[in-house]
Design an enzyme around this catalytic site. Sequence first.
Site, PDB file in Angstrom:
ATOM      1  N   HIS A 281       0.851  -1.204   0.000  1.00 14.34           N
ATOM      2  CA  HIS A 281       0.000   0.000   0.000  1.00 14.34           C
ATOM      3  C   HIS A 281       0.876   1.239   0.000  1.00 14.34           C
ATOM      4  O   HIS A 281       2.100   1.153   0.127  1.00 14.34           O
ATOM      5  CB  HIS A 281      -0.994  -0.012   1.165  1.00 14.34           C
ATOM      6  CG  HIS A 281      -0.395   0.138   2.534  1.00 14.34           C
ATOM      7  ND1 HIS A 281       0.398  -0.818   3.118  1.00 14.34           N
ATOM      8  CD2 HIS A 281      -0.484   1.143   3.445  1.00 14.34           C
ATOM      9  CE1 HIS A 281       0.766  -0.421   4.319  1.00 14.34           C
ATOM     10  NE2 HIS A 281       0.257   0.778   4.544  1.00 14.34           N
TER      11      HIS A 281
ATOM     12  N   HIS B  44       1.451   3.988   1.867  1.00 11.77           N
ATOM     13  CA  HIS B  44       2.011   4.784   2.976  1.00 11.77           C
ATOM     14  C   HIS B  44       3.529   4.869   2.902  1.00 11.77           C
ATOM     15  O   HIS B  44       4.206   3.914   2.516  1.00 11.77           O
ATOM     16  CB  HIS B  44       1.577   4.191   4.319  1.00 11.77           C
ATOM     17  CG  HIS B  44       0.136   4.467   4.632  1.00 11.77           C
ATOM     18  ND1 HIS B  44      -0.589   3.732   5.548  1.00 11.77           N
ATOM     19  CD2 HIS B  44      -0.720   5.409   4.141  1.00 11.77           C
ATOM     20  CE1 HIS B  44      -1.823   4.209   5.616  1.00 11.77           C
ATOM     21  NE2 HIS B  44      -1.931   5.224   4.770  1.00 11.77           N
TER      22      HIS B  44
ATOM     23  N   ASP C 151       5.909   4.838   5.024  1.00 10.41           N
ATOM     24  CA  ASP C 151       6.770   3.893   5.749  1.00 10.41           C
ATOM     25  C   ASP C 151       6.824   2.529   5.052  1.00 10.41           C
ATOM     26  O   ASP C 151       7.474   1.604   5.543  1.00 10.41           O
ATOM     27  CB  ASP C 151       6.335   3.752   7.221  1.00 10.41           C
ATOM     28  CG  ASP C 151       4.953   3.160   7.398  1.00 10.41           C
ATOM     29  OD1 ASP C 151       4.024   3.579   6.678  1.00 10.41           O
ATOM     30  OD2 ASP C 151       4.786   2.265   8.260  1.00 10.41           O
ATOM     31  N   HIS C 152       6.158   2.425   3.880  1.00 12.55           N
ATOM     32  CA  HIS C 152       6.192   1.189   3.091  1.00 12.55           C
ATOM     33  C   HIS C 152       6.809   1.400   1.713  1.00 12.55           C
ATOM     34  O   HIS C 152       7.227   0.440   1.079  1.00 12.55           O
ATOM     35  CB  HIS C 152       4.779   0.604   2.956  1.00 12.55           C
ATOM     36  CG  HIS C 152       4.181   0.246   4.288  1.00 12.55           C
ATOM     37  ND1 HIS C 152       4.000  -1.048   4.704  1.00 12.55           N
ATOM     38  CD2 HIS C 152       3.790   1.032   5.325  1.00 12.55           C
ATOM     39  CE1 HIS C 152       3.505  -1.048   5.940  1.00 12.55           C
ATOM     40  NE2 HIS C 152       3.367   0.209   6.336  1.00 12.55           N
TER      41      HIS C 152
ATOM     42  N   HIS D  33      -7.392  -0.726   5.564  1.00 10.42           N
ATOM     43  CA  HIS D  33      -6.366   0.196   6.083  1.00 10.42           C
ATOM     44  C   HIS D  33      -6.194   1.331   5.079  1.00 10.42           C
ATOM     45  O   HIS D  33      -6.239   2.509   5.435  1.00 10.42           O
ATOM     46  CB  HIS D  33      -5.074  -0.577   6.302  1.00 10.42           C
ATOM     47  CG  HIS D  33      -3.909   0.254   6.749  1.00 10.42           C
ATOM     48  ND1 HIS D  33      -3.852   0.856   7.980  1.00 10.42           N
ATOM     49  CD2 HIS D  33      -2.756   0.583   6.118  1.00 10.42           C
ATOM     50  CE1 HIS D  33      -2.706   1.519   8.097  1.00 10.42           C
ATOM     51  NE2 HIS D  33      -2.028   1.377   6.974  1.00 10.42           N
TER      52      HIS D  33
ATOM     53  N   ASP E 243      -0.125  -3.690   6.354  1.00 12.75           N
ATOM     54  CA  ASP E 243      -0.759  -3.182   7.573  1.00 12.75           C
ATOM     55  C   ASP E 243      -2.210  -3.643   7.687  1.00 12.75           C
ATOM     56  O   ASP E 243      -3.042  -2.943   8.276  1.00 12.75           O
ATOM     57  CB  ASP E 243      -0.713  -1.649   7.593  1.00 12.75           C
ATOM     58  CG  ASP E 243       0.678  -1.102   7.863  1.00 12.75           C
ATOM     59  OD1 ASP E 243       1.599  -1.891   8.157  1.00 12.75           O
ATOM     60  OD2 ASP E 243       0.843   0.134   7.765  1.00 12.75           O
TER      61      ASP E 243
ATOM     62  N   HIS F 178       4.686  -4.485  10.878  1.00  9.75           N
ATOM     63  CA  HIS F 178       5.066  -3.772  12.110  1.00  9.75           C
ATOM     64  C   HIS F 178       5.184  -4.727  13.290  1.00  9.75           C
ATOM     65  O   HIS F 178       4.452  -5.716  13.367  1.00  9.75           O
ATOM     66  CB  HIS F 178       4.030  -2.697  12.487  1.00  9.75           C
ATOM     67  CG  HIS F 178       3.992  -1.531  11.542  1.00  9.75           C
ATOM     68  ND1 HIS F 178       4.794  -0.422  11.711  1.00  9.75           N
ATOM     69  CD2 HIS F 178       3.262  -1.305  10.427  1.00  9.75           C
ATOM     70  CE1 HIS F 178       4.539   0.452  10.729  1.00  9.75           C
ATOM     71  NE2 HIS F 178       3.620  -0.061   9.936  1.00  9.75           N
TER      72      HIS F 178
HETATM   73 FE    FE Z   1       2.792   0.989   8.160  1.00 11.62          FE
HETATM   74 ZN    ZN Z   2       0.161   1.786   6.560  1.00  9.31          ZN
END
Ligand code: FE
Ligand code: ZN
Length: 258
Positions: free
Chosen positions: A52, A54, A56-57, A108, A130, A168
Amino acid sequence: MNLLPLPAFSDNYIWMLHDGRHALVVDPGEAEPVLQALDRLGLRLQAILVTHHHSDHVGGVQALREATGAAVYGPARERIPAPAVALAGGDQVEALGLSFAVIDVPGHTAGHIAYHCTLADGAPLLFCGDTLFSGGCGRLFEGTPAQMLASLDALAALPGDTRICCAHEYTLSNLRFAHVVEPRNAALLHHSRECERLRAHNLPTLPSRMALERDINPFLRVRLPAVAAAARRRDPSVNTTDAVAVFAALREWKNEFR
Ligand code: FE
Ligand code: ZN
């Protein structure tokens, strides 16, 4: 095949799969941990799988592509660093001689996808970003409770020995919440002790297993009377026979849980 979680940021894992020569990574939020692992293990990066959009990905995608020439795969319905092979549920990705089935798991984010692989030399693998965490699930940033529950149900139907590679390390805080929902769940107590031991040694609690998650994860257990009753104690307006309502109440409860 070797599977390793590369720690990134404060609590992300970038999952790496490699055969001793070639590697793939999932959700590289930063490039440096991946470049270091490739160097240390003498591997060539072949593919980058994204679940996805985001940051942090995807934050390391561009730098990794430039450094390695690896092909990038990601959700058709989300904006991720281009160029990428656009995927949706039912598609297959071939990498490292393996085949990964793409599953749509909105909730998410609106276009979130997961990758499931039945390995020739081990238990099946799930890279779920996530969406599903050990003992928990992702927050609903873009989707509805009904969408997220359907996504989690689709994942829960995968083989029980599927290794679940979450993005995570949220396990301990998820299990604290799960214990409040189901204080009498013996499997949950047992697993919490095991995860506390692992974290005390700074070891990952992941990958988890689907059969275990079906026993301990309250978000996969919303149709059980004990879980529905807990949701109703929290929110008396919840209809305990409505799985989506129970799920929504649990998710809101978890959002405020400390
Ligand atoms: Fe994340
Ligand atoms: Zn995420």
